[in-house]
Design a protein around this motif. Structure first.
Motif, mmCIF file in Angstrom:
data_model
loop_
_atom_site.group_PDB
_atom_site.id
_atom_site.type_symbol
_atom_site.label_atom_id
_atom_site.label_comp_id
_atom_site.label_asym_id
_atom_site.label_seq_id
_atom_site.Cartn_x
_atom_site.Cartn_y
_atom_site.Cartn_z
ATOM 1 N N PHE A 1 0.149 -1.315 0.384
ATOM 2 C CA PHE A 1 0.076 0.130 0.028
ATOM 3 C C PHE A 1 1.443 1.651 -0.337
ATOM 4 C CE2 PHE A 1 -2.356 -3.638 2.150
ATOM 5 C CZ PHE A 1 -2.928 -3.573 1.782
ATOM 6 N N THR A 2 0.622 2.282 -0.721
ATOM 7 C CA THR A 2 1.032 3.537 -0.633
ATOM 8 C C THR A 2 0.249 4.721 -0.213
ATOM 9 O OG1 THR A 2 0.497 3.823 -2.796
ATOM 10 C CG2 THR A 2 2.868 2.809 -2.623
ATOM 11 N N ALA A 3 -1.585 4.191 -0.372
ATOM 12 C CA ALA A 3 -2.916 4.959 -0.401
ATOM 13 C C ALA A 3 -2.628 4.724 1.660
ATOM 14 C CB ALA A 3 -3.867 4.827 -0.884
ATOM 15 N N ASP A 4 -3.506 5.473 1.987
ATOM 16 C CA ASP A 4 -4.276 6.015 3.258
ATOM 17 C C ASP A 4 -5.282 4.949 3.718
ATOM 18 O OD1 ASP A 4 -6.998 7.228 4.225
ATOM 19 O OD2 ASP A 4 -5.582 8.168 2.329
ATOM 20 N N PRO A 5 -5.276 3.947 4.899
ATOM 21 C CA PRO A 5 -6.951 2.955 5.393
ATOM 22 C C PRO A 5 -7.846 3.423 4.861
ATOM 23 C CG PRO A 5 -4.805 2.851 6.499
ATOM 24 C CD PRO A 5 -4.593 3.939 5.702
ATOM 25 N N ASN A 6 -8.893 4.903 4.677
ATOM 26 C CA ASN A 6 -9.322 5.334 4.439
ATOM 27 C C ASN A 6 -9.346 5.164 3.354
ATOM 28 O OD1 ASN A 6 -10.616 5.316 7.325
ATOM 29 N ND2 ASN A 6 -9.718 7.558 7.639
ATOM 30 N N THR A 7 -8.511 6.180 2.086
ATOM 31 C CA THR A 7 -8.650 6.040 0.223
ATOM 32 C C THR A 7 -9.147 4.317 0.748
ATOM 33 O OG1 THR A 7 -7.404 8.077 0.917
ATOM 34 C CG2 THR A 7 -7.455 6.915 -1.533
ATOM 35 N N PHE A 8 -8.337 3.414 0.833
ATOM 36 C CA PHE A 8 -8.354 2.493 0.264
ATOM 37 C C PHE A 8 -9.778 1.423 0.167
ATOM 38 C CE2 PHE A 8 -8.027 -2.324 1.515
ATOM 39 C CZ PHE A 8 -8.047 -2.763 0.035
ATOM 40 N N ALA A 9 -9.745 1.521 1.648
ATOM 41 C CA ALA A 9 -11.547 1.524 2.279
ATOM 42 C C ALA A 9 -12.668 1.957 1.247
ATOM 43 C CB ALA A 9 -11.643 1.464 3.910
ATOM 44 N N GLU A 10 -12.807 3.158 0.726
ATOM 45 C CA GLU A 10 -13.587 4.020 -0.037
ATOM 46 C C GLU A 10 -13.221 3.739 -1.149
ATOM 47 O OE1 GLU A 10 -16.675 6.161 -0.233
ATOM 48 O OE2 GLU A 10 -15.509 5.752 1.377
ATOM 49 N N CYS A 11 -12.399 3.355 -1.411
ATOM 50 C CA CYS A 11 -12.421 3.150 -3.776
ATOM 51 C C CYS A 11 -12.418 1.599 -3.655
ATOM 52 C CB CYS A 11 -10.898 3.479 -3.734
ATOM 53 S SG CYS A 11 -10.084 4.784 -3.965
ATOM 54 N N ILE A 12 -12.165 0.556 -2.614
ATOM 55 C CA ILE A 12 -12.455 -0.690 -2.946
ATOM 56 C C ILE A 12 -14.168 -0.734 -2.636
ATOM 57 C CG2 ILE A 12 -12.273 -3.312 -2.193
ATOM 58 C CD1 ILE A 12 -10.287 -2.240 -4.046
ATOM 59 N N GLY A 13 -14.436 0.073 -1.542
ATOM 60 C CA GLY A 13 -16.052 0.075 -0.819
ATOM 61 C C GLY A 13 -16.654 0.413 -2.387
#
Length: 283
Positions: free
Chosen positions: A145-157
């Protein structure tokens, strides 16, 4: 994944140790899942033994949103197939599903994480892959990962939400393990979009060498709490004794997954046969 292979087979050996029976509600799930195609070992769907009395998911590995050039560069959500396309082609998917009514096939998204990924591009490219290959589900297996957890969660979600609402896929899973650089991303995703995730393919074989059955059960309970309400799957094969048997008697065994068919080809799919026989015989 490669670094976990030795631990994977060591944990498998634990499962032949008999544990005392306990009174509990039996599990009803007979789900077996297998990753396939990532290591280009010329394995085909028809090579893998399939028990007709269970639900079987093949997971094609991987579709990646990075270019094949060196060094790889992000493609802004434009996913491309990177599994063994010489032996795992669209007609193979149709054939294995026609021959086995209990088989479904998913694709796994892997590689690096989202760096300002265009979710619209991801939806479009993944939808195209799903339709070309006649797939049923999607798996999320990012480990860097290079993005933060919230960005990951929002994009994948948002990706999962669209794919499910539009009925492009009927089920979704995540693949994670207990690591401070990995788990927070999936926990953030679970907190926001857990209702869209049907299975948690937790990589228990990533725990340290020498894990006992008691320790394994503790690990399982911890992850069951982390992904509360989810179907946390056990990641190894078994002959029906040991940790899987204990979880089955407790009504907590939601299924088994194995990484991977490519690795198992040289062992004649020994653990696949054992795992499926165990699941099929569960009452």
């Amino acid at each position: 994944m490669d670094s976990c292979k030795i631990l994977f087979f060591l944990i498998l050996r634990l499962l032949f140790i008999t544990v005392p029976s306990i009174q509990a509600t039996p599990a009803k799930s007979k789900l077996f899942r297998e990753y396939i195609g990532a290591e280009f070992q010329h394995v085909t769907f028809s090579d893998v033994p399939i028990n007709p009395n269970i639900e079987f998911h093949f997971i094609l590995s991987f579709a990646i949103d990075y270019s094949s050039c060196s060094p790889p560069s992000p493609t802004n959500g434009d996913f491309v197939v990177y599994w063994d396309t010489k032996n795992l082609i669209p007609s193979n998917v149709s054939s294995i599903k026609a021959d086995h009514s209990n088989v479904k096939v998913a694709l796994s998204l892997g590689g690096d994480t989202i760096q300002g990924q265009d979710v619209t591009n991801a939806i479009k490219s993944i939808t195209q892959i799903v339709r070309v290959y006649n797939l049923d589900g999607i798996d999320i297996d990012y480990e860097h990962f290079t993005a933060d957890p919230n960005t990951f969660a929002e994009c994948i979600g948002r990706l999962l939400l669209n794919l499910k609402q539009s009925k492009v896929v009927s089920f979704a899973s995540i693949a994670t393990y207990d690591n401070d650089s990995v788990q927070p991303y999936y926990l953030a995703l679970w907190q926001k979009y857990g209702h869209l995730i049907d299975y948690v393919n937790f990589q228990f074989y990533a725990y340290k060498k020498g894990t006992t059955i008691s320790q394994f059960i503790t690990h399982f309970e911890t992850q069951n709490t982390n992904y509360k309400g989810g179907k946390v799957l056990v990641s190894f094969g078994t002959d029906g004794s040991g940790a899987c048997s204990k979880l089955q008697r407790q009504g907590k065994l939601h299924g088994i997954f194995i990484w991977s068919a490519d690795n198992s080809k040289n062992t004649s799919f020994h653990y696949e046969k054992q795992s499926q026989t165990f699941l099929a015989s569960s009452k």
